[in-house]
Motif scaffolding. Sequence first.
Motif, PDB file in Angstrom:
ATOM      1  N   GLU A 202       4.211 -52.948   8.426  1.00 18.07           N
ATOM      2  CA  GLU A 202       4.050 -51.580   7.913  1.00 18.07           C
ATOM      3  C   GLU A 202       3.917 -50.557   9.036  1.00 18.07           C
ATOM      4  O   GLU A 202       4.336 -49.407   8.894  1.00 18.07           O
ATOM      5  CB  GLU A 202       2.836 -51.509   6.986  1.00 18.07           C
ATOM      6  CG  GLU A 202       3.044 -52.203   5.652  1.00 18.07           C
ATOM      7  CD  GLU A 202       4.215 -51.621   4.866  1.00 18.07           C
ATOM      8  OE1 GLU A 202       4.396 -50.383   4.893  1.00 18.07           O
ATOM      9  OE2 GLU A 202       4.955 -52.405   4.238  1.00 18.07           O
ATOM     10  N   GLY A 203       3.344 -50.988  10.171  1.00 21.25           N
ATOM     11  CA  GLY A 203       3.250 -50.071  11.297  1.00 21.25           C
ATOM     12  C   GLY A 203       4.620 -49.673  11.820  1.00 21.25           C
ATOM     13  O   GLY A 203       4.848 -48.514  12.189  1.00 21.25           O
ATOM     14  N   LEU A 204       5.552 -50.623  11.842  1.00 20.91           N
ATOM     15  CA  LEU A 204       6.910 -50.301  12.270  1.00 20.91           C
ATOM     16  C   LEU A 204       7.619 -49.433  11.236  1.00 20.91           C
ATOM     17  O   LEU A 204       8.418 -48.559  11.594  1.00 20.91           O
ATOM     18  CB  LEU A 204       7.702 -51.591  12.511  1.00 20.91           C
ATOM     19  CG  LEU A 204       9.125 -51.413  13.041  1.00 20.91           C
ATOM     20  CD1 LEU A 204       9.150 -50.621  14.335  1.00 20.91           C
ATOM     21  CD2 LEU A 204       9.802 -52.769  13.232  1.00 20.91           C
ATOM     22  N   VAL A 205       7.318 -49.650   9.959  1.00 19.54           N
ATOM     23  CA  VAL A 205       7.880 -48.783   8.916  1.00 19.54           C
ATOM     24  C   VAL A 205       7.435 -47.344   9.157  1.00 19.54           C
ATOM     25  O   VAL A 205       8.223 -46.400   9.023  1.00 19.54           O
ATOM     26  CB  VAL A 205       7.462 -49.248   7.506  1.00 19.54           C
ATOM     27  CG1 VAL A 205       8.012 -48.288   6.444  1.00 19.54           C
ATOM     28  CG2 VAL A 205       7.958 -50.661   7.225  1.00 19.54           C
ATOM     29  N   ASP A 206       6.174 -47.157   9.568  1.00 17.48           N
ATOM     30  CA  ASP A 206       5.672 -45.820   9.872  1.00 17.48           C
ATOM     31  C   ASP A 206       6.474 -45.181  11.013  1.00 17.48           C
ATOM     32  O   ASP A 206       6.831 -43.999  10.950  1.00 17.48           O
ATOM     33  CB  ASP A 206       4.191 -45.893  10.283  1.00 17.48           C
ATOM     34  CG  ASP A 206       3.284 -46.290   9.129  1.00 17.48           C
ATOM     35  OD1 ASP A 206       3.689 -46.130   7.958  1.00 17.48           O
ATOM     36  OD2 ASP A 206       2.165 -46.778   9.408  1.00 17.48           O
ATOM     37  N   VAL A 207       6.741 -45.968  12.056  1.00 20.20           N
ATOM     38  CA  VAL A 207       7.513 -45.464  13.192  1.00 20.20           C
ATOM     39  C   VAL A 207       8.905 -45.027  12.741  1.00 20.20           C
ATOM     40  O   VAL A 207       9.385 -43.939  13.091  1.00 20.20           O
ATOM     41  CB  VAL A 207       7.631 -46.556  14.283  1.00 20.20           C
ATOM     42  CG1 VAL A 207       8.615 -46.121  15.368  1.00 20.20           C
ATOM     43  CG2 VAL A 207       6.262 -46.845  14.884  1.00 20.20           C
ATOM     44  N   LEU A 208       9.549 -45.865  11.954  1.00 17.33           N
ATOM     45  CA  LEU A 208      10.909 -45.559  11.509  1.00 17.33           C
ATOM     46  C   LEU A 208      10.924 -44.396  10.521  1.00 17.33           C
ATOM     47  O   LEU A 208      11.884 -43.615  10.492  1.00 17.33           O
ATOM     48  CB  LEU A 208      11.537 -46.805  10.873  1.00 17.33           C
ATOM     49  CG  LEU A 208      11.737 -47.987  11.839  1.00 17.33           C
ATOM     50  CD1 LEU A 208      12.306 -49.184  11.093  1.00 17.33           C
ATOM     51  CD2 LEU A 208      12.642 -47.596  12.990  1.00 17.33           C
ATOM     52  N   ALA A 209       9.877 -44.253   9.733  1.00 19.22           N
ATOM     53  CA  ALA A 209       9.795 -43.117   8.805  1.00 19.22           C
ATOM     54  C   ALA A 209       9.786 -41.802   9.581  1.00 19.22           C
ATOM     55  O   ALA A 209      10.420 -40.818   9.171  1.00 19.22           O
ATOM     56  CB  ALA A 209       8.548 -43.236   7.943  1.00 19.22           C
ATOM     57  N   HIS A 210       9.091 -41.799  10.707  1.00 13.35           N
ATOM     58  CA  HIS A 210       9.069 -40.605  11.558  1.00 13.35           C
ATOM     59  C   HIS A 210      10.470 -40.297  12.083  1.00 13.35           C
ATOM     60  O   HIS A 210      10.879 -39.129  12.138  1.00 13.35           O
ATOM     61  CB  HIS A 210       8.090 -40.822  12.723  1.00 13.35           C
ATOM     62  CG  HIS A 210       8.000 -39.673  13.661  1.00 13.35           C
ATOM     63  ND1 HIS A 210       7.477 -38.443  13.302  1.00 13.35           N
ATOM     64  CD2 HIS A 210       8.374 -39.552  14.974  1.00 13.35           C
ATOM     65  CE1 HIS A 210       7.532 -37.616  14.328  1.00 13.35           C
ATOM     66  NE2 HIS A 210       8.070 -38.258  15.354  1.00 13.35           N
ATOM     67  N   VAL A 211      11.206 -41.330  12.461  1.00 11.89           N
ATOM     68  CA  VAL A 211      12.583 -41.153  12.943  1.00 11.89           C
ATOM     69  C   VAL A 211      13.463 -40.573  11.847  1.00 11.89           C
ATOM     70  O   VAL A 211      14.233 -39.631  12.069  1.00 11.89           O
ATOM     71  CB  VAL A 211      13.158 -42.500  13.434  1.00 11.89           C
ATOM     72  CG1 VAL A 211      14.661 -42.390  13.700  1.00 11.89           C
ATOM     73  CG2 VAL A 211      12.415 -42.975  14.679  1.00 11.89           C
ATOM     74  N   TYR A 212      13.333 -41.120  10.644  1.00 11.51           N
ATOM     75  CA  TYR A 212      14.189 -40.687   9.540  1.00 11.51           C
ATOM     76  C   TYR A 212      13.802 -39.315   8.991  1.00 11.51           C
ATOM     77  O   TYR A 212      14.620 -38.644   8.362  1.00 11.51           O
ATOM     78  CB  TYR A 212      14.169 -41.733   8.416  1.00 11.51           C
ATOM     79  CG  TYR A 212      15.164 -42.852   8.631  1.00 11.51           C
ATOM     80  CD1 TYR A 212      16.417 -42.824   8.032  1.00 11.51           C
ATOM     81  CD2 TYR A 212      14.867 -43.928   9.462  1.00 11.51           C
ATOM     82  CE1 TYR A 212      17.340 -43.833   8.229  1.00 11.51           C
ATOM     83  CE2 TYR A 212      15.778 -44.946   9.678  1.00 11.51           C
ATOM     84  CZ  TYR A 212      17.021 -44.893   9.058  1.00 11.51           C
ATOM     85  OH  TYR A 212      17.935 -45.884   9.274  1.00 11.51           O
ATOM     86  N   GLU A 213      12.585 -38.898   9.235  1.00 13.28           N
ATOM     87  CA  GLU A 213      12.180 -37.557   8.802  1.00 13.28           C
ATOM     88  C   GLU A 213      12.871 -36.481   9.641  1.00 13.28           C
ATOM     89  O   GLU A 213      13.175 -35.394   9.139  1.00 13.28           O
ATOM     90  CB  GLU A 213      10.659 -37.402   8.946  1.00 13.28           C
ATOM     91  CG  GLU A 213       9.867 -38.107   7.844  1.00 13.28           C
ATOM     92  CD  GLU A 213       8.379 -38.159   8.168  1.00 13.28           C
ATOM     93  OE1 GLU A 213       7.976 -37.614   9.232  1.00 13.28           O
ATOM     94  OE2 GLU A 213       7.630 -38.750   7.386  1.00 13.28           O
ATOM     95  N   LYS A 214      13.115 -36.768  10.928  1.00 13.64           N
ATOM     96  CA  LYS A 214      13.728 -35.787  11.821  1.00 13.64           C
ATOM     97  C   LYS A 214      14.827 -36.479  12.635  1.00 13.64           C
ATOM     98  O   LYS A 214      14.692 -36.661  13.860  1.00 13.64           O
ATOM     99  CB  LYS A 214      12.679 -35.169  12.739  1.00 13.64           C
ATOM    100  CG  LYS A 214      11.592 -34.419  11.978  1.00 13.64           C
ATOM    101  CD  LYS A 214      10.548 -33.835  12.924  1.00 13.64           C
ATOM    102  CE  LYS A 214       9.494 -33.069  12.140  1.00 13.64           C
ATOM    103  NZ  LYS A 214       8.439 -32.503  13.054  1.00 13.64           N
TER     104      LYS A 214
END
Length: 286
Positions: A202-214
């Motif tokens: 889930e921590g990596l999902v958080d990182v990738l979510a930040h990438v996909y947001e911007k």
Amino acid sequence: MATDDRPTRRELEEGIERDFSRRMSYGDYLKLDVLLSAQQPLSDPPLHDELLFIIQHQTSELWLKLLVHELRSARRLLRSDDLAPALKRLARVKHVQHTLTDQWSVLATLTPSEYAEIRPYLATSSGFQSAQYREVEFLLGNKDADMVAVFEHDPAVQVELRRLLHEPSLYDEFIAFLHRRGYPVPEELLERDWSQPHRVNEGLVDVLAHVYEKPAEHWGVYETCEELVDVEDNFQQWRFRHLQVVTRTIGHKPGTGGSSGVDFLRRALDLTFFPELYAVRTRIGR
């Protein structure tokens, strides 16, 4: 009535090579004498459709060899932070995958009755025993130590598979790349038992979510994520097409290598290489 006055033959140009007694020919370079002598049907007299079956699988192995070559290179380039050429490798991987998937349509011309004639000559051989296919899976992260035992009859292959089993996969190298670029990758993903398949974090999902947001601010990483999704999507299409062809050819008979056949192949559709790249899609736009 109009007549067609187009030429019926093409003259050889003066500069075209004709004498290969001391020069390398096309066949010499490609070792065609070796390659084209490798199709040796076991049926006697040879059954017409056995050649199709042999060529289908031999050409698949050639393409798998190229996949292994390109994936190893992409992994090495990511390790050295050379993202652009790594993406070029993945682009080629995707084209090879399309070719492998399209090839199933040729094998699908083999009817159940035709396959039943050649099946006895396969004995216990099966595509499940393809070492190069396992190399591709290991490189992409689908690690399974049990698969290595299938190759006890070939020590050299087994050594190579064991090496890949204990090395970081392409995805592991991408995660390490993210860490070197300053992304807050969870520490447990950077040093772990590489012989185990990657599990969703889930921590990596958080990182990738930040990438996909911007995405514009993280374009190289964002593009790599989508390339990896393409690779997995293509792999799943290959698996599904394989399942379809086997179903139409043998129904629910057991596989020649001892598997349950269609049911065994269907379970592979639940496997994933890059779970966070799919999990992040649920986060987008919340």
